[in-house]
Design a protein around this motif. Structure first.
Motif, short mmCIF file in Angstrom:
data_model
loop_
_atom_site.label_atom_id
_atom_site.label_comp_id
_atom_site.label_asym_id
_atom_site.label_seq_id
_atom_site.Cartn_x
_atom_site.Cartn_y
_atom_site.Cartn_z
N THR A 13 0.83 -1.20 0.00
CA THR A 13 0.00 0.00 0.00
C THR A 13 0.87 1.25 0.00
O THR A 13 0.58 2.21 -0.72
N LEU A 14 1.93 1.25 0.79
CA LEU A 14 2.85 2.39 0.83
C LEU A 14 3.48 2.61 -0.55
O LEU A 14 3.50 3.74 -1.05
N MET A 15 3.96 1.54 -1.15
CA MET A 15 4.60 1.67 -2.46
C MET A 15 3.61 2.11 -3.53
O MET A 15 3.92 2.96 -4.36
N ALA A 16 2.41 1.54 -3.52
CA ALA A 16 1.40 1.91 -4.51
C ALA A 16 1.01 3.38 -4.36
O ALA A 16 0.80 4.08 -5.35
N THR A 17 0.92 3.85 -3.12
CA THR A 17 0.57 5.25 -2.88
C THR A 17 1.68 6.17 -3.37
O THR A 17 1.42 7.19 -4.00
N MET A 18 2.93 5.80 -3.09
CA MET A 18 4.05 6.65 -3.49
C MET A 18 4.31 6.62 -5.00
O MET A 18 4.83 7.59 -5.55
N GLN A 20 1.94 6.20 -7.25
CA GLN A 20 0.73 6.64 -7.95
C GLN A 20 1.03 7.89 -8.77
O GLN A 20 1.78 8.76 -8.34
N GLY A 21 0.43 7.97 -9.93
CA GLY A 21 0.61 9.13 -10.80
C GLY A 21 0.05 10.39 -10.15
O GLY A 21 -0.59 10.35 -9.10
N PHE A 33 -2.60 3.54 -8.56
CA PHE A 33 -2.53 2.77 -7.32
C PHE A 33 -2.87 1.30 -7.57
O PHE A 33 -2.14 0.40 -7.16
N ALA A 34 -3.99 1.06 -8.24
CA ALA A 34 -4.45 -0.32 -8.46
C ALA A 34 -3.47 -1.11 -9.31
O ALA A 34 -3.29 -2.32 -9.09
N GLN A 35 -2.83 -0.46 -10.27
CA GLN A 35 -1.87 -1.16 -11.12
C GLN A 35 -0.68 -1.66 -10.31
O GLN A 35 -0.26 -2.82 -10.46
#
Length: 148
Positions: A13-18, A20-21, A33-35
């Protein structure tokens, strides 16, 4: 035995948030995020399935858990790269980002090999390591290619 999946979930979740475009209307080409979330979990599941099909002696959830925790060096590299992106970008800062990401990638791949490689039959270890290498390479590529 069921593995602890909370830590990998927080890291993902941390990585996806950081990663994120940007939030403005123009698509910046960065992952959403979902990708990132799907790449991490489907990638870990595919690596785990490969390990099981090669005769690994570790449960599915334990393997996903280990792969998730092995993302920690890549997550630390992402945090470092994001801090480096706060200043004016130069070739030196790109080289520092590349070195940081390469260290995180190498550390994650080595850690996952140490943990998961022992569960494989000796003659099948290279077949088990290659998907781990690709999994961490793709995640690391997302880290180094993120430039905002």
């Amino acid at each position: 035995m069921l593995g602890d999946l909370w830590g990998p979930l927080v890291l993902c979740t941390l990585m996806a948030t950081m990663l994120q475009g940007s939030s403005d209307r123009d698509y910046d080409g960065g992952p959403e995020f979902a990708q990132v979330f799907v790449i991490v979990w489907i990638g870990a599941a595919v690596v785990t399935l490969n390990s099981k099909l090669l005769g690994g002696k570790i449960s599915f959830f334990q393997s996903v858990c280990v792969l998730g925790y092995c993302l920690t060096p890549v997550a630390l590299a992402l945090i470092t790269c994001r801090l480096l992106l706060l200043s004016q970008q130069t070739n030196l800062l790109f080289v520092l980002r590349l070195i940081t990401t390469t260290i995180g990638f190498s550390w994650a791949t080595y850690a996952s090999f140490i943990f998961l490689g022992e569960s494989q039959p000796p003659n099948r270890k290279p077949l088990a390591v290659y998907p781990m290498f690709l999994f961490f390479f793709i995640i690391s590529w997302l880290v180094i290619s993120h430039n905002q």
